[in-house]
Write a protein that holds these residues in place. Structure first.
Motif, PDB file in Angstrom:
ATOM      1  N   LEU A 526       0.822  -1.202   0.000  1.00 39.62           N
ATOM      2  CA  LEU A 526       0.000   0.000   0.000  1.00 39.62           C
ATOM      3  C   LEU A 526       0.856   1.252   0.000  1.00 39.62           C
ATOM      4  O   LEU A 526       0.511   2.265  -0.643  1.00 39.62           O
ATOM      5  CB  LEU A 526      -0.927  -0.011   1.230  1.00 39.62           C
ATOM      6  CG  LEU A 526      -2.011  -1.092   1.249  1.00 39.62           C
ATOM      7  CD1 LEU A 526      -2.762  -1.083   2.581  1.00 39.62           C
ATOM      8  CD2 LEU A 526      -2.990  -0.882   0.089  1.00 39.62           C
ATOM      9  N   LYS A 529       2.080   1.836  -3.458  1.00 41.99           N
ATOM     10  CA  LYS A 529       0.996   2.373  -4.273  1.00 41.99           C
ATOM     11  C   LYS A 529       0.781   3.853  -3.985  1.00 41.99           C
ATOM     12  O   LYS A 529       0.545   4.664  -4.892  1.00 41.99           O
ATOM     13  CB  LYS A 529      -0.280   1.578  -3.994  1.00 41.99           C
ATOM     14  CG  LYS A 529      -1.429   1.890  -4.932  1.00 41.99           C
ATOM     15  CD  LYS A 529      -2.612   0.949  -4.672  1.00 41.99           C
ATOM     16  CE  LYS A 529      -3.745   1.236  -5.665  1.00 41.99           C
ATOM     17  NZ  LYS A 529      -4.897   0.321  -5.433  1.00 41.99           N
ATOM     18  N   GLU A 530       0.891   4.193  -2.708  1.00 43.28           N
ATOM     19  CA  GLU A 530       0.751   5.595  -2.298  1.00 43.28           C
ATOM     20  C   GLU A 530       1.831   6.473  -2.923  1.00 43.28           C
ATOM     21  O   GLU A 530       1.600   7.640  -3.254  1.00 43.28           O
ATOM     22  CB  GLU A 530       0.816   5.657  -0.764  1.00 43.28           C
ATOM     23  CG  GLU A 530       0.674   7.042  -0.168  1.00 43.28           C
ATOM     24  CD  GLU A 530       0.861   6.998   1.339  1.00 43.28           C
ATOM     25  OE1 GLU A 530       1.658   7.812   1.862  1.00 43.28           O
ATOM     26  OE2 GLU A 530       0.238   6.146   1.987  1.00 43.28           O
ATOM     27  N   ASN A 532       3.150   5.846  -5.784  1.00 40.36           N
ATOM     28  CA  ASN A 532       3.076   5.598  -7.232  1.00 40.36           C
ATOM     29  C   ASN A 532       4.215   4.712  -7.733  1.00 40.36           C
ATOM     30  O   ASN A 532       4.691   4.866  -8.858  1.00 40.36           O
ATOM     31  CB  ASN A 532       3.056   6.924  -7.999  1.00 40.36           C
ATOM     32  CG  ASN A 532       1.775   7.699  -7.762  1.00 40.36           C
ATOM     33  OD1 ASN A 532       0.689   7.120  -7.760  1.00 40.36           O
ATOM     34  ND2 ASN A 532       1.908   9.003  -7.550  1.00 40.36           N
ATOM     35  N   VAL A 534       4.375   1.211  -8.598  1.00 40.24           N
ATOM     36  CA  VAL A 534       3.475   0.065  -8.766  1.00 40.24           C
ATOM     37  C   VAL A 534       3.877  -0.855  -9.910  1.00 40.24           C
ATOM     38  O   VAL A 534       3.136  -1.753 -10.266  1.00 40.24           O
ATOM     39  CB  VAL A 534       2.027   0.550  -8.999  1.00 40.24           C
ATOM     40  CG1 VAL A 534       1.483   1.214  -7.751  1.00 40.24           C
ATOM     41  CG2 VAL A 534       1.958   1.495 -10.185  1.00 40.24           C
ATOM     42  N   SER A 538       7.426  -4.950  -4.915  1.00 41.64           N
ATOM     43  CA  SER A 538       6.779  -5.366  -3.671  1.00 41.64           C
ATOM     44  C   SER A 538       7.817  -5.355  -2.549  1.00 41.64           C
ATOM     45  O   SER A 538       8.947  -4.879  -2.739  1.00 41.64           O
ATOM     46  CB  SER A 538       6.205  -6.773  -3.833  1.00 41.64           C
ATOM     47  OG  SER A 538       7.253  -7.699  -4.065  1.00 41.64           O
TER      48      SER A 538
END
Length: 597
Positions: A526, A529-530, A532, A534, A538
């Motif tokens: 997350l 993703k926050e 950017n 992506v 991971s």
């Protein structure tokens, strides 16, 4: 002739398998019961006539019986040999199972009434068929040599053996001894062979049918004995008797195969029992093989074709990651689900191959256990053209600065300290997610003036909850000065003061999530993703960033491999000399890391 003797036919080049023995001129299947089944006064073996003098045919039938017997016994696990009462009860359950199978035949709907004359003629036809079949088979020797397993051998006259069998059957017929067993043998033989249809065997005629069956068996054994002595005149009256031509019934009992769900459950149980699957990986293993059940549905395992497996593999290529959970929530069929998510990125080739290989492994195991004859999934893996280096996406220097060194990555920004500390530890040590999340406070300590993290399964604090991925995962890594400056040692001290055993006590395992690191990985995802970030990155990208730091500096040495938890490639380096010291590792490796500078 002793019941437990093994036999080898003379003039036969092939030795019968261990689960076969020859009695008279007919092969028998035998299964030596495990010790846990052998109670006081109980039988030590299961014995079944295969009704054939052909060794090759007997071997095939016996192999199938061997598999079915093993599966049946799995249903009645026995206690230790000295628990006679419990074992006696469980053997009674086994007999009850056989009785239930018999009742299913006797109580099947749509019974057809047969007259005694019809039964007699049908059995005469069945007898004639067996005699005609045996007339064209190789004539067995007059004698066989049998051994008892202790090196003792004796000659046995086959004609005398057949006469003895006939005498025992006549005794049962006249006295009613062993009649319940004879009923079972009669019904299972006649229905399975197709001599009688299930609809033709009922509670009204089963007693008379069994007595007629015993009489037929007595005649058969006597004719066999006469043939062995060269007397073919004895059987002439039987050929002249009225008979109805033997024709296998259409609805005879089919050979039972496990359904796919039963195979998966049995495979799972055996793998766990054998210790082949670690507890923490059970969910992953089972999810892979149950993927087949979800996609092709439940069916007998012998009916699963190569085309089924190709369709299964092709379907996997249309499914998105995490498809099982999404499918369960959606309530859609596989076809509807694929249509709904057709624009989503599909499973990686690596993931598909892992699933297909897991299913293939299950079928290979089933072949070894004689449950199926072939593996329909063998060699169906997809060719992966992507280079390994392309699959491992490290965080770039800009990514690392954006995440950790922009001023907002602080302990008080996270309710769970593991969400803050685990990514930092991974960045500066290259440790795997679960290796970090399962750490105990005692795993961080000082040795010769250097603080280190000791990655190990054993513990002195009494909590045995750690696992290592491989034998090379056991290692010690010096702690980077940056981690000390950020307060890692102080955090460990606070956990010890609070009498905590684990470094991150707020992390938990569950039956569905048997790893401490799942929530940490999700939280870091997350965060990416926050920010950017992506593009396939991971938490595991942190380990690749650690590796990449040394790779671009040409420092992928044996020392690096020791720290990274990989096998040292050079044979001499693996087998000779000591491991690199903590001081060497700190000075020549860890101290050189300069992320964010």
């Amino acid at each position: 002739m002793p019941a437990n003797l093994t036999a080898a036919r003379r003039q036969s080049p092939a030795q019968p398998p261990a689960f076969l023995y020859l009695k008279g001129r007919i092969f028998y299947y035998r299964y030596k019961l495990p010790k846990r089944f052998v109670t006081g006064g109980s039988t030590k073996e299961i014995r079944i006539s295969l009704r054939t003098a052909y060794q090759s045919q007997a071997s095939r039938i016996a192999a199938r019986l061997h598999a079915v017997t093993a599966i049946s016994l799995e249903r009645w696990p026995m206690e230790e040999p000295n628990d006679f009462a419990e074992n006696k009860k469980r053997l009674a359950d086994l007999r009850k199972f056989l009785q239930t199978e018999l009742n299913n035949i006797l109580d099947a709907p749509g019974k057809i009434e047969l007259s005694p004359s019809d039964i007699r003629k049908r059995l005469n036809g069945y007898l004639k068929y067996q005699l005609d079949q045996e007339a064209v088979e190789p004539i067995p020797p007059d004698e066989i040599i049998v051994g008892d397993g202790d090196g003792n051998f004796e000659k046995v006259d086959l004609a005398e053996s057949n006469d003895k069998i006939a005498s025992n059957l006549l005794h049962n017929l006249n006295t009613g001894d062993n009649f319940d067993t004879d009923v079972q043998r009669c019904v299972f033989d006649l229905v399975k062979s197709g001599a009688f249809d299930i609809s033709e065997v009922s509670r009204d005629n089963v007693d008379g049918l069994t007595r007629s069956y015993l009489a037929m068996q007595i005649s058969l054994q006597k004719i066999r004995a006469a043939r062995l002595r060269g007397d073919f005149s004895y059987e002439q009256p039987y050929h002249q008797a009225e008979y109805i031509h033997y024709q296998q019934s259409i609805s005879k009992i089919e050979e039972k195969y496990l359904n796919l769900d039963e195979l998966i459950n049995l495979y799972h149980v055996i793998k766990v029992k054998d210790g082949a699957w670690a507890k923490h990986s059970l969910s992953d293993h089972k999810n892979r093989v149950t993927s087949l059940l979800r996609i092709i549905g439940n069916k007998p395992i012998n009916s699963i074709t190569r085309q089924d497996m190709r369709s299964f593999r092709d379907t996997l290529q249309k499914l998105p990651p995490q498809w099982r959970k999404q499918l369960d929530k959606s309530g859609l069929s596989i076809k509807e689900f694929i249509e709904k998510y057709k624009n989503k990125a599909p499973l990686s080739i690596k993931s598909i191959n892992l699933i297909v290989e897991a299913v293939s492994g299950m079928f290979t195991w089933a072949m070894r256990e004689n449950l199926i004859e072939r593996n329909p999934a063998q060699g169906l893996g997809l060719k992966d053209t992507q280079q390994d280096i392309e699959k491992r996406l490290p965080l770039s220097d800009d990514d690392i600065k954006l995440i950790f060194f922009n001023g907002d990555y602080k302990p008080d920004a996270y309710k769970n300290p593991a969400y803050y500390w685990a990514p930092l530890i991974a960045l500066y040590t290259g440790m795997r997610l679960e290796e970090i999340c399962q750490l105990h406070c005692e795993d961080i300590y000082e040795e010769n003036g250097i603080f280190l993290i000791d990655i190990r399964e054993d513990s002195t604090d009494g909590l045995c909850d750690k696992i290592l991925k491989t034998k090379n995962a056991k290692r010690k890594i010096p702690i980077h000065e940056k981690l000390k400056a950020l307060g890692l040692i102080a955090y460990r001290d606070a956990m010890i003061k609070g009498k905590e055993i684990r470094l991150f006590p707020l992390l938990n395992k569950t039956e569905k999530s048997p790893k401490y690191g799942k929530q940490v990985g999700k939280a870091f995802g997350l965060l990416l993703k926050e920010k950017n970030i992506v593009d396939g990155k991971s938490f595991h990208s942190l380990r690749h960033s650690f590796s990449n730091f040394f790779k671009i500096r040409n420092m992928h040495t044996d020392m690096f491999r020791q720290v990274f938890g990989h096998e040292i490639q050079n044979l001499a380096g693996r087998q000779y000399g000591d491991k690199f010291s903590i001081k060497q590792i700190y000075e020549e490796l860890i101290s050189k890391i300069t992320f964010g500078e």
